[in-house]
Design an enzyme around this catalytic site. Structure first.
Site, PDB file in Angstrom:
ATOM      1  N   SER A  48       0.566  -1.190  -0.158  1.00  0.00           N
ATOM      2  CA  SER A  48       0.116   0.041   0.079  1.00  0.00           C
ATOM      3  C   SER A  48       0.690   1.166  -0.041  1.00  0.00           C
ATOM      4  O   SER A  48       1.843   1.576   0.925  1.00  0.00           O
ATOM      5  CB  SER A  48      -0.918  -0.065   1.304  1.00  0.00           C
ATOM      6  N   HIS A  79      -4.080   0.076  -4.319  1.00  0.00           N
ATOM      7  CA  HIS A  79      -3.254  -1.111  -5.216  1.00  0.00           C
ATOM      8  C   HIS A  79      -3.879  -1.197  -6.789  1.00  0.00           C
ATOM      9  O   HIS A  79      -5.007  -1.207  -6.846  1.00  0.00           O
ATOM     10  CB  HIS A  79      -3.764  -2.411  -4.519  1.00  0.00           C
ATOM     11  N   HIS A 101      -5.252  -9.941  -0.737  1.00  0.00           N
ATOM     12  CA  HIS A 101      -5.387 -10.187   0.887  1.00  0.00           C
ATOM     13  C   HIS A 101      -6.019 -11.013   1.270  1.00  0.00           C
ATOM     14  O   HIS A 101      -7.377 -11.159   0.572  1.00  0.00           O
ATOM     15  CB  HIS A 101      -5.510  -8.623   1.320  1.00  0.00           C
ATOM     16  N   TYR A 103      -7.988 -10.814   3.693  1.00  0.00           N
ATOM     17  CA  TYR A 103      -9.097 -10.005   4.129  1.00  0.00           C
ATOM     18  C   TYR A 103     -10.054  -9.562   3.284  1.00  0.00           C
ATOM     19  O   TYR A 103     -11.157  -9.378   3.348  1.00  0.00           O
ATOM     20  CB  TYR A 103      -8.717  -8.659   5.027  1.00  0.00           C
ATOM     21  N   GLU A 104      -9.830  -9.880   1.858  1.00  0.00           N
ATOM     22  CA  GLU A 104     -10.534  -9.671   0.888  1.00  0.00           C
ATOM     23  C   GLU A 104     -11.693 -10.921   0.511  1.00  0.00           C
ATOM     24  O   GLU A 104     -12.325 -10.885  -0.453  1.00  0.00           O
ATOM     25  CB  GLU A 104      -9.807  -9.177  -0.399  1.00  0.00           C
ATOM     26  N   ALA A 131       2.998  -2.090   3.982  1.00  0.00           N
ATOM     27  CA  ALA A 131       2.783  -1.046   4.832  1.00  0.00           C
ATOM     28  C   ALA A 131       2.628  -1.852   6.159  1.00  0.00           C
ATOM     29  O   ALA A 131       1.528  -2.791   6.172  1.00  0.00           O
ATOM     30  CB  ALA A 131       1.581  -0.208   4.427  1.00  0.00           C
ATOM     31  N   MET A 228      -0.811  -6.931   7.399  1.00  0.00           N
ATOM     32  CA  MET A 228      -2.113  -7.902   6.999  1.00  0.00           C
ATOM     33  C   MET A 228      -1.654  -8.481   5.628  1.00  0.00           C
ATOM     34  O   MET A 228      -2.581  -9.136   4.884  1.00  0.00           O
ATOM     35  CB  MET A 228      -3.553  -7.085   6.908  1.00  0.00           C
ATOM     36  N   SER A 229      -0.548  -8.891   5.339  1.00  0.00           N
ATOM     37  CA  SER A 229      -0.001  -9.355   3.923  1.00  0.00           C
ATOM     38  C   SER A 229       1.312 -10.227   4.559  1.00  0.00           C
ATOM     39  O   SER A 229       1.492 -10.613   5.475  1.00  0.00           O
ATOM     40  CB  SER A 229       0.071  -8.587   3.047  1.00  0.00           C
ATOM     41  N   ASN A 252       2.490   4.144  10.422  1.00  0.00           N
ATOM     42  CA  ASN A 252       1.908   4.606  11.584  1.00  0.00           C
ATOM     43  C   ASN A 252       2.405   3.811  12.755  1.00  0.00           C
ATOM     44  O   ASN A 252       2.964   2.774  12.951  1.00  0.00           O
ATOM     45  CB  ASN A 252       0.488   4.678  11.312  1.00  0.00           C
ATOM     46  N   HIS A 264      -6.946   4.073   6.577  1.00  0.00           N
ATOM     47  CA  HIS A 264      -6.171   3.694   5.396  1.00  0.00           C
ATOM     48  C   HIS A 264      -5.600   4.901   4.431  1.00  0.00           C
ATOM     49  O   HIS A 264      -4.629   4.646   4.085  1.00  0.00           O
ATOM     50  CB  HIS A 264      -7.185   2.806   4.597  1.00  0.00           C
TER      51      HIS A 264
HETATM   52  N1  HPA Z   1      -2.030  -2.311  11.413  1.00  0.00           N
HETATM   53  C1  HPA Z   1      -2.063  -3.378  10.722  1.00  0.00           C
HETATM   54  N2  HPA Z   1      -1.953  -3.241   9.358  1.00  0.00           N
HETATM   55  C2  HPA Z   1      -1.180  -2.110   9.005  1.00  0.00           C
HETATM   56  C3  HPA Z   1      -0.983  -1.044  10.012  1.00  0.00           C
HETATM   57  C4  HPA Z   1      -1.373  -1.441  11.344  1.00  0.00           C
HETATM   58  O1  HPA Z   1      -1.174  -0.372  12.261  1.00  0.00           O
HETATM   59  N3  HPA Z   1      -0.573   0.057   9.250  1.00  0.00           N
HETATM   60  C5  HPA Z   1      -0.338  -0.187   8.217  1.00  0.00           C
HETATM   61  N4  HPA Z   1      -0.795  -1.612   7.938  1.00  0.00           N
END
Ligand code: HPA
Length: 290
Positions: A48, A79, A101, A103-104, A131, A228-229, A252, A264
């Site tokens: 991302s 993406h 992903h 989660y999709e 990310a 998440m990947s 972050n 996001h």
């Molecule tokens: N948590 C999970 N996935 C992420 C985060 C997060 O804080 N930041 C970017 N992808």
């Protein structure tokens, strides 16, 4: 006898594509590129906000995910959803601008399928980027972290099922991220003046970000970053004998470690802020690959 109506609309994209599907996809990609095709030295997946590297690819053939046999269309903002074949620093690469992903709703095997395709195209090195939220308290948004190890808290494994031809049944995961390639990343970082952190990536299913209590748990477990990947992709890469390198962009501080809430758009923006460093790093890494 007439074909039953229900048979006409059977979707041919398998939910858990494997090695044979990867060969079909690779044949299609080679055909699309034509006579100029060169086997990639490296397969790359862009996370991302990190898609800008795709613009540095020269002589690029850009194939929408929806055209590649076995690929679903990408659904996540940020993406682009293209498989790109071309050169980076003069070296042939296969680059995924976007990924699939879990989660999709995708099976772990589908999330990792592009790695099989890049391997079938000839790549023996897999480079993943993502990310991630910083779990280690000293991590700040905009830092890049070389992944030295991971934790699979997705509680899914892309290798579950009948053994794919060419796969290892019980892959060794004592060095999932190749030591020599980590050294190469650090050498590349020094050459282009990009500071790199090192740490453990923890993969969770998402799509919710973590709660502060979960982040404290991850901290105690030894995670430095959370996302998440990547984990399913790395597992498949190791099972088929690819060497792996990976970098997290800390977008972050993980939940509860700052006063801010997470969204996001901010993750995307932080990715874009560090894009130039990331792009120089990966380009230099590819230049130095054996
Ligand atoms: N948590 C999970 N996935 C992420 C985060 C997060 O804080 N930041 C970017 N992808």
């Amino acid at each position: 006898m007439n074909t039953p109506r229900s048979m006409e609309s059977i979707v041919v994209t398998p939910a858990t594509p494997g090695a044979a599907d990867a060969r079909i996809a690779a044949d299609y990609v080679r055909q699309r590129v034509g006579a100029d095709f060169q086997a990639p030295v490296c397969g790359i997946v862009l996370g991302s906000g990190l898609g800008g590297l795709a613009d540095r690819v020269e002589g690029a053939t850009r194939i929408p995910f929806s055209h590649v046999p076995g690929f679903p269309a990408a659904t996540v903002a940020g993406h682009a959803g293209q498989l790109i074949i071309g050169t980076l620093a003069g070296r042939p690469v296969a680059l995924m601008a976007g990924r699939f992903h879990m989660y999709e709703g995708h099976d772990a095997a589908l999330a990792a399928f592009p790695v099989r395709v890049m391997h079938a195209l000839g790549a023996s090195v897999y480079f993943a980027s993502n990310a991630a939220g910083g779990v280690r308290r000293t991590f700040e948004p905009g830092q890049l972290m070389v992944i030295a190890d991971h934790m699979n808290l997705m509680f899914r494994n892309p290798l579950i099922g009948p053994l794919e031809p060419g796969d290892e049944r019980f892959p060794d995961m004592s060095e999932p991220y190749d030591r020599a390639l980590q050294t190469l990343l650090h050498d590349a970082g020094r050459a282009v003046s990009v500071t790199l952190q090192v740490g453990v990536y923890c993969g969770l299913l998402g799509p919710t970000y973590e709660t502060p209590a979960e982040v404290r748990m991850l901290e105690r477990l030894g995670a430095d970053a959370v996302g998440m990947s990547t984990v399913p992709e790395v597992i498949v890469a190791r099972a088929i004998g690819m060497r792996v390198a990976a970098v997290s962009c800390i977008t972050n501080k993980a939940a509860g470690l700052s006063l801010q809430s997470l969204n996001h758009e901010e993750v995307m923006q932080a990715g874009k802020d560090v894009a130039e460093d990331f792009e120089s790093l990966v380009t230099e890494f590819v230049r130095r690959l054996p």
